[in-house]
Design a protein around this motif. Structure first.
Motif, PDB file in Angstrom:
ATOM      1  N   GLY A  89       0.883  -1.161   0.111  1.00 51.52           N
ATOM      2  CA  GLY A  89      -0.024  -0.093   0.060  1.00 51.52           C
ATOM      3  C   GLY A  89       0.964   1.264   0.080  1.00 51.52           C
ATOM      4  O   GLY A  89       0.488   2.389   0.045  1.00 51.52           O
ATOM      5  N   LEU A  90       2.066   1.183   0.116  1.00 49.05           N
ATOM      6  CA  LEU A  90       2.831   2.397   0.179  1.00 49.05           C
ATOM      7  C   LEU A  90       2.801   3.124  -1.238  1.00 49.05           C
ATOM      8  O   LEU A  90       3.055   2.498  -2.343  1.00 49.05           O
ATOM      9  N   PRO A  91       2.468   4.416  -1.175  1.00 43.35           N
ATOM     10  CA  PRO A  91       2.067   5.244  -2.454  1.00 43.35           C
ATOM     11  C   PRO A  91       3.335   5.499  -3.440  1.00 43.35           C
ATOM     12  O   PRO A  91       3.278   5.640  -4.478  1.00 43.35           O
ATOM     13  N   SER A  92       4.595   5.447  -2.815  1.00 43.99           N
ATOM     14  CA  SER A  92       5.851   5.939  -3.579  1.00 43.99           C
ATOM     15  C   SER A  92       7.097   5.378  -2.457  1.00 43.99           C
ATOM     16  O   SER A  92       6.871   5.279  -1.435  1.00 43.99           O
ATOM     17  N   ASP A  93       8.074   5.108  -3.199  1.00 47.39           N
ATOM     18  CA  ASP A  93       9.405   4.940  -2.350  1.00 47.39           C
ATOM     19  C   ASP A  93       9.859   6.009  -1.558  1.00 47.39           C
ATOM     20  O   ASP A  93      10.818   5.854  -0.846  1.00 47.39           O
ATOM     21  N   ARG A  94       9.084   7.083  -1.485  1.00 46.74           N
ATOM     22  CA  ARG A  94       9.565   8.160  -0.361  1.00 46.74           C
ATOM     23  C   ARG A  94       9.024   7.711   0.739  1.00 46.74           C
ATOM     24  O   ARG A  94       9.282   8.232   1.799  1.00 46.74           O
ATOM     25  N   PHE A  95       8.212   6.644   0.746  1.00 57.80           N
ATOM     26  CA  PHE A  95       7.432   6.392   2.106  1.00 57.80           C
ATOM     27  C   PHE A  95       8.270   4.816   2.543  1.00 57.80           C
ATOM     28  O   PHE A  95       8.502   3.840   1.575  1.00 57.80           O
ATOM     29  N   SER A  96       8.704   4.704   3.824  1.00 59.67           N
ATOM     30  CA  SER A  96       9.225   3.256   4.281  1.00 59.67           C
ATOM     31  C   SER A  96       8.910   3.444   5.715  1.00 59.67           C
ATOM     32  O   SER A  96       8.397   4.371   6.350  1.00 59.67           O
ATOM     33  N   ALA A  97       9.048   2.037   6.200  1.00 56.21           N
ATOM     34  CA  ALA A  97       8.581   1.776   7.812  1.00 56.21           C
ATOM     35  C   ALA A  97       9.491   0.571   8.210  1.00 56.21           C
ATOM     36  O   ALA A  97       9.924  -0.027   7.378  1.00 56.21           O
ATOM     37  N   GLU A  98       9.527   0.931   9.447  1.00 56.92           N
ATOM     38  CA  GLU A  98      10.389  -0.090  10.141  1.00 56.92           C
ATOM     39  C   GLU A  98       9.681  -0.466  11.369  1.00 56.92           C
ATOM     40  O   GLU A  98       9.093   0.242  12.019  1.00 56.92           O
ATOM     41  N   ARG A  99      10.150  -1.763  11.913  1.00 55.70           N
ATOM     42  CA  ARG A  99       9.312  -2.090  13.106  1.00 55.70           C
ATOM     43  C   ARG A  99      10.577  -2.970  13.716  1.00 55.70           C
ATOM     44  O   ARG A  99      11.048  -3.919  13.239  1.00 55.70           O
ATOM     45  N   THR A 100      10.751  -2.778  15.202  1.00 59.09           N
ATOM     46  CA  THR A 100      11.798  -3.410  15.878  1.00 59.09           C
ATOM     47  C   THR A 100      11.126  -4.883  16.488  1.00 59.09           C
ATOM     48  O   THR A 100      10.293  -4.544  17.572  1.00 59.09           O
ATOM     49  N   GLY A 101      11.264  -6.009  16.185  1.00 53.04           N
ATOM     50  CA  GLY A 101      10.770  -6.861  16.873  1.00 53.04           C
ATOM     51  C   GLY A 101       9.221  -6.783  16.714  1.00 53.04           C
ATOM     52  O   GLY A 101       8.614  -6.783  15.734  1.00 53.04           O
ATOM     53  N   GLU A 102       8.529  -7.142  18.008  1.00 56.41           N
ATOM     54  CA  GLU A 102       7.101  -6.833  17.902  1.00 56.41           C
ATOM     55  C   GLU A 102       6.737  -5.647  19.000  1.00 56.41           C
ATOM     56  O   GLU A 102       5.772  -5.613  19.697  1.00 56.41           O
ATOM     57  N   SER A 103       7.497  -4.532  18.665  1.00 57.23           N
ATOM     58  CA  SER A 103       7.401  -3.339  19.361  1.00 57.23           C
ATOM     59  C   SER A 103       7.220  -2.137  18.550  1.00 57.23           C
ATOM     60  O   SER A 103       6.685  -2.277  17.486  1.00 57.23           O
ATOM     61  N   VAL A 104       7.932  -1.231  18.969  1.00 53.39           N
ATOM     62  CA  VAL A 104       7.737   0.183  18.252  1.00 53.39           C
ATOM     63  C   VAL A 104       7.939   0.023  16.632  1.00 53.39           C
ATOM     64  O   VAL A 104       8.843  -0.766  16.208  1.00 53.39           O
TER      65      VAL A 104
END
Lengths: 115, 113
Positions: free
Chosen positions: B59-74
């Motif tokens: 669902g990310l609209p462009s490569d300007r968007f990214s996300a990370e997640r540390t384990g099962e937390s933040v």
């Protein structure tokens, strides 16, 4: 692809009136259906859900019945209160497809209840 | 227990700047989702994390968007080189396991000038 269509708002009602918000959907798999509510200044809250045809979800006086034959999940409440003023979102999650787990939302319907 | 929390609650930035949005899911929830709500529209799915599996970024609209997640937390959602059309409320949700009922945070309202 999957989609959810709900009636446009705002819907303005007097206290104790009957509320209906129409929601229809298209889905390729086996959708679970949800109503979420967003009160002013607050986050989305799950109001009720139904996971299979003919199931009725209910909570806080609200009800919705999963109608597969009409692909609908209309929200109803018999006697609204001022505190029911909010934006209501219909949503689905389509089991058996790659979209399972990703909620597909309608545009939302604002409800305003006046004293 | 505590619900899903997000920070900041509001963010105003200038076009072209990078922003980071944070989400703290409900403790014990293994699945985490990001959605975007543009003015007058419904929510759009952005990205979904489940445990240690590769995230679903469909669902990310462009490569300007990214996300990370540390384990099962933040989780952190990053938008690079923001554009005015990125202005929206960004909502995070979590669920105990994948594909179960999602619980939403209050959102971050982003305004790009």
């Amino acid at each position: 692809g999957d989609s959810v269509t709900q009636m446009e708002g705002p819907v303005t009602l007097s206290e104790e009136a009957f509320l209906t918000i129409n929601c229809t959907y298209t889905a390729t798999g086996y959708p679970s259906l949800f109503w979420y509510v967003q009160y002013p200044g607050e986050g989305l809250q799950l109001l009720l859900k139904a996971t299979k045809a003919d199931d009725k979800g209910s909570n806080k006086g609200f009800e919705a019945t999963y109608r597969k034959e009409t692909t609908s999940f209309h929200l109803e409440k018999g006697s609204v209160q001022v505190s029911d003023s909010a934006v209501y979102f219909c949503a689905l999650s389509d089991r058996g497809t790659d979209s399972w787990g990703k909620l597909q939302f309608g545009a939302g319907t604002q409800v305003v209840v006046t004293p | 227990g505590a619900g899903v929390s997000q920070s900041p609650s509001n963010k105003v930035t200038e076009k072209g700047k990078d922003v980071e949005l944070r989400c703290d899911p409900i403790s014990g929830h293994t699945a985490l989702y990001w959605y975007r709500q543009r003015l007058g529209q419904g929510l759009e799915f952005l990205i979904y994390f489940q445990g240690n599996s590769a995230p679903d970024k469909s669902g990310l609209p462009s490569d300007r968007f990214s996300a990370e997640r540390t384990g099962e937390s933040v989780s952190t959602l990053t938008i690079q080189r923001t554009q005015q059309e990125d202005s929206a409320v960004y909502l995070c949700a979590s669920s105990f396991q994948a594909r179960e009922t999602q619980y939403f945070g209050p959102g971050t309202r982003l305004l790009v000038l």
